[in-house]
Scaffold this motif. Structure first.
Motif, PDB file in Angstrom:
ATOM      1  N   ASP A  65       0.820  -1.212   0.000  1.00  0.00           N
ATOM      2  CA  ASP A  65       0.000   0.000   0.000  1.00  0.00           C
ATOM      3  C   ASP A  65       0.846   1.251   0.000  1.00  0.00           C
ATOM      4  OD1 ASP A  65      -0.777   0.064   3.575  1.00  0.00           O
ATOM      5  OD2 ASP A  65       1.055  -0.358   2.477  1.00  0.00           O
ATOM      6  N   GLY A  66       2.100   1.108  -0.385  1.00  0.00           N
ATOM      7  CA  GLY A  66       2.967   2.274  -0.370  1.00  0.00           C
ATOM      8  C   GLY A  66       2.630   3.267  -1.462  1.00  0.00           C
ATOM      9  N   ARG A  67       2.608   4.520  -1.111  1.00  0.00           N
ATOM     10  CA  ARG A  67       2.325   5.563  -2.086  1.00  0.00           C
ATOM     11  C   ARG A  67       3.625   6.021  -2.722  1.00  0.00           C
ATOM     12  NH1 ARG A  67      -2.033   9.610   0.842  1.00  0.00           N
ATOM     13  NH2 ARG A  67      -3.712   8.086   1.073  1.00  0.00           N
ATOM     14  N   PRO A  68       3.643   6.202  -4.010  1.00  0.00           N
ATOM     15  CA  PRO A  68       4.861   6.688  -4.650  1.00  0.00           C
ATOM     16  C   PRO A  68       5.093   8.156  -4.339  1.00  0.00           C
ATOM     17  CG  PRO A  68       3.116   6.491  -6.261  1.00  0.00           C
ATOM     18  CD  PRO A  68       2.581   5.922  -4.987  1.00  0.00           C
ATOM     19  N   TYR A  69       6.308   8.562  -4.526  1.00  0.00           N
ATOM     20  CA  TYR A  69       6.670   9.962  -4.339  1.00  0.00           C
ATOM     21  C   TYR A  69       7.038  10.571  -5.692  1.00  0.00           C
ATOM     22  CZ  TYR A  69       9.546  14.020  -3.415  1.00  0.00           C
ATOM     23  OH  TYR A  69      10.073  15.285  -3.439  1.00  0.00           O
ATOM     24  N   TYR A  70       6.636  11.799  -5.905  1.00  0.00           N
ATOM     25  CA  TYR A  70       7.010  12.540  -7.103  1.00  0.00           C
ATOM     26  C   TYR A  70       7.505  13.925  -6.715  1.00  0.00           C
ATOM     27  CZ  TYR A  70       4.349   8.968  -9.609  1.00  0.00           C
ATOM     28  OH  TYR A  70       3.885   7.779 -10.108  1.00  0.00           O
ATOM     29  N   ALA A  71       8.580  14.346  -7.341  1.00  0.00           N
ATOM     30  CA  ALA A  71       8.995  15.730  -7.181  1.00  0.00           C
ATOM     31  C   ALA A  71       7.954  16.627  -7.841  1.00  0.00           C
ATOM     32  CB  ALA A  71      10.363  15.937  -7.839  1.00  0.00           C
ATOM     33  N   ALA A  72       7.835  17.820  -7.327  1.00  0.00           N
ATOM     34  CA  ALA A  72       6.822  18.742  -7.839  1.00  0.00           C
ATOM     35  C   ALA A  72       7.008  19.013  -9.329  1.00  0.00           C
ATOM     36  CB  ALA A  72       6.868  20.052  -7.049  1.00  0.00           C
ATOM     37  N   SER A  73       8.238  19.006  -9.760  1.00  0.00           N
ATOM     38  CA  SER A  73       8.530  19.346 -11.159  1.00  0.00           C
ATOM     39  C   SER A  73       8.066  18.281 -12.153  1.00  0.00           C
ATOM     40  CB  SER A  73      10.037  19.564 -11.331  1.00  0.00           C
ATOM     41  OG  SER A  73      10.757  18.403 -10.945  1.00  0.00           O
ATOM     42  N   VAL A  74       7.787  17.076 -11.671  1.00  0.00           N
ATOM     43  CA  VAL A  74       7.391  16.006 -12.591  1.00  0.00           C
ATOM     44  C   VAL A  74       5.999  15.463 -12.292  1.00  0.00           C
ATOM     45  CG1 VAL A  74       9.813  15.346 -12.827  1.00  0.00           C
ATOM     46  CG2 VAL A  74       8.343  14.082 -11.247  1.00  0.00           C
ATOM     47  N   LYS A  75       5.402  15.914 -11.217  1.00  0.00           N
ATOM     48  CA  LYS A  75       4.091  15.392 -10.822  1.00  0.00           C
ATOM     49  C   LYS A  75       3.077  15.646 -11.936  1.00  0.00           C
ATOM     50  CE  LYS A  75       3.329  15.624  -6.494  1.00  0.00           C
ATOM     51  NZ  LYS A  75       3.049  16.098  -5.121  1.00  0.00           N
ATOM     52  N   GLY A  76       2.339  14.609 -12.255  1.00  0.00           N
ATOM     53  CA  GLY A  76       1.344  14.718 -13.313  1.00  0.00           C
ATOM     54  C   GLY A  76       1.887  14.364 -14.690  1.00  0.00           C
ATOM     55  N   ARG A  77       3.203  14.263 -14.805  1.00  0.00           N
ATOM     56  CA  ARG A  77       3.811  13.928 -16.098  1.00  0.00           C
ATOM     57  C   ARG A  77       4.544  12.583 -16.047  1.00  0.00           C
ATOM     58  NH1 ARG A  77       7.871  16.890 -17.983  1.00  0.00           N
ATOM     59  NH2 ARG A  77       8.596  17.605 -15.931  1.00  0.00           N
ATOM     60  N   PHE A  78       5.112  12.278 -14.909  1.00  0.00           N
ATOM     61  CA  PHE A  78       5.865  11.026 -14.749  1.00  0.00           C
ATOM     62  C   PHE A  78       5.051  10.060 -13.902  1.00  0.00           C
ATOM     63  CE2 PHE A  78      10.495  12.801 -15.173  1.00  0.00           C
ATOM     64  CZ  PHE A  78      10.119  13.436 -16.349  1.00  0.00           C
ATOM     65  N   THR A  79       5.219   8.789 -14.193  1.00  0.00           N
ATOM     66  CA  THR A  79       4.557   7.746 -13.410  1.00  0.00           C
ATOM     67  C   THR A  79       5.565   6.651 -13.092  1.00  0.00           C
ATOM     68  OG1 THR A  79       2.437   8.166 -14.501  1.00  0.00           O
ATOM     69  CG2 THR A  79       2.675   6.085 -13.316  1.00  0.00           C
ATOM     70  N   ILE A  80       5.672   6.332 -11.822  1.00  0.00           N
ATOM     71  CA  ILE A  80       6.560   5.261 -11.399  1.00  0.00           C
ATOM     72  C   ILE A  80       5.713   4.040 -11.077  1.00  0.00           C
ATOM     73  CG2 ILE A  80       6.567   5.853  -8.930  1.00  0.00           C
ATOM     74  CD1 ILE A  80       9.597   5.215  -8.940  1.00  0.00           C
ATOM     75  N   SER A  81       6.228   2.886 -11.423  1.00  0.00           N
ATOM     76  CA  SER A  81       5.501   1.649 -11.147  1.00  0.00           C
ATOM     77  C   SER A  81       6.504   0.528 -10.910  1.00  0.00           C
ATOM     78  CB  SER A  81       4.575   1.301 -12.314  1.00  0.00           C
ATOM     79  OG  SER A  81       5.317   1.102 -13.504  1.00  0.00           O
ATOM     80  N   ARG A  82       6.004  -0.561 -10.383  1.00  0.00           N
ATOM     81  CA  ARG A  82       6.884  -1.698 -10.100  1.00  0.00           C
ATOM     82  C   ARG A  82       6.290  -2.978 -10.676  1.00  0.00           C
ATOM     83  NH1 ARG A  82       4.944  -0.572  -4.266  1.00  0.00           N
ATOM     84  NH2 ARG A  82       3.058  -1.850  -4.179  1.00  0.00           N
ATOM     85  N   ASP A  83       7.183  -3.847 -11.069  1.00  0.00           N
ATOM     86  CA  ASP A  83       6.804  -5.146 -11.580  1.00  0.00           C
ATOM     87  C   ASP A  83       7.408  -6.155 -10.620  1.00  0.00           C
ATOM     88  OD1 ASP A  83       7.500  -6.986 -14.685  1.00  0.00           O
ATOM     89  OD2 ASP A  83       6.354  -7.470 -12.890  1.00  0.00           O
ATOM     90  N   SER A  84       6.615  -6.573  -9.655  1.00  0.00           N
ATOM     91  CA  SER A  84       7.159  -7.402  -8.581  1.00  0.00           C
ATOM     92  C   SER A  84       7.806  -8.697  -9.059  1.00  0.00           C
ATOM     93  CB  SER A  84       6.056  -7.686  -7.555  1.00  0.00           C
ATOM     94  OG  SER A  84       5.647  -6.486  -6.946  1.00  0.00           O
ATOM     95  N   PRO A  85       7.157  -9.450  -9.947  1.00  0.00           N
ATOM     96  CA  PRO A  85       7.781 -10.727 -10.351  1.00  0.00           C
ATOM     97  C   PRO A  85       9.183 -10.548 -10.930  1.00  0.00           C
ATOM     98  CG  PRO A  85       5.496 -10.668 -11.041  1.00  0.00           C
ATOM     99  CD  PRO A  85       5.843  -9.289 -10.569  1.00  0.00           C
ATOM    100  N   ASN A  86       9.409  -9.429 -11.587  1.00  0.00           N
ATOM    101  CA  ASN A  86      10.705  -9.227 -12.217  1.00  0.00           C
ATOM    102  C   ASN A  86      11.582  -8.258 -11.430  1.00  0.00           C
ATOM    103  OD1 ASN A  86      10.232 -10.904 -14.520  1.00  0.00           O
ATOM    104  ND2 ASN A  86       8.917  -9.286 -15.335  1.00  0.00           N
ATOM    105  N   SER A  87      11.112  -7.830 -10.260  1.00  0.00           N
ATOM    106  CA  SER A  87      11.869  -6.899  -9.421  1.00  0.00           C
ATOM    107  C   SER A  87      12.370  -5.710 -10.223  1.00  0.00           C
ATOM    108  CB  SER A  87      13.065  -7.620  -8.774  1.00  0.00           C
ATOM    109  OG  SER A  87      12.633  -8.666  -7.954  1.00  0.00           O
TER     110      SER A  87
END
Length: 124
Positions: free
Chosen positions: A55-77
């Motif tokens: 349930d962890g929320r990602p962090y975004y710097a203000a300069s990229v918020k709304g333009r960048f998206t971080i995600s994770r693929d657990s099976p492949n780390s």
């Protein structure tokens, strides 16, 4: 922990790029991975971060918020950074970094493991 960063390249302003960071060597359940970037003459700054907590929320710097998206693929780390609506000021060398623990810190010294940098260049 070993980190390998992939992606980057040259794109026109308004375009998109995707970076990926593959982690190995440690269980992903207690690892936080973040992306930093650095331009010559400036300090390395955090762009985005994500922990492996469910349930962890990602962090975004203000300069990229709304333009960048971080995600994770657990099976492949693997952690991905999707960068849309790129601007010339996003031009930098991008690094992925990892720390043991679930908290996303913005300071460089909190991260013990670093991948090699990958160049992102956005032309105007």
């Amino acid at each position: 922990v070993q980190l390998q960063a992939f992606g980057g390249g040259l794109v026109q302003a308004g375009g998109s790029l995707s970076l990926s960071c593959a982690a190995s060597g440690r269980s992903r359940t207690d690892l936080t991975i973040s992306w930093f970037r650095q331009v010559p003459g400036k300090e390395r700054e955090i762009v985005s971060g994500i922990s492996w907590m469910r349930d962890g929320r990602p962090y975004y710097a203000a300069s990229v918020k709304g333009r960048f998206t971080i995600s994770r693929d657990s099976p492949n780390s693997t952690v991905y950074l999707q960068m849309n609506s790129l601007k010339p000021e996003d031009t930098a060398v991008y690094y992925c970094a990892a720390r043991i623990g679930s908290k996303i810190y913005t300071q460089l010294y909190e991260y013990n493991y670093w991948g090699q940098g990958t160049q992102v260049t956005v032309s105007s």
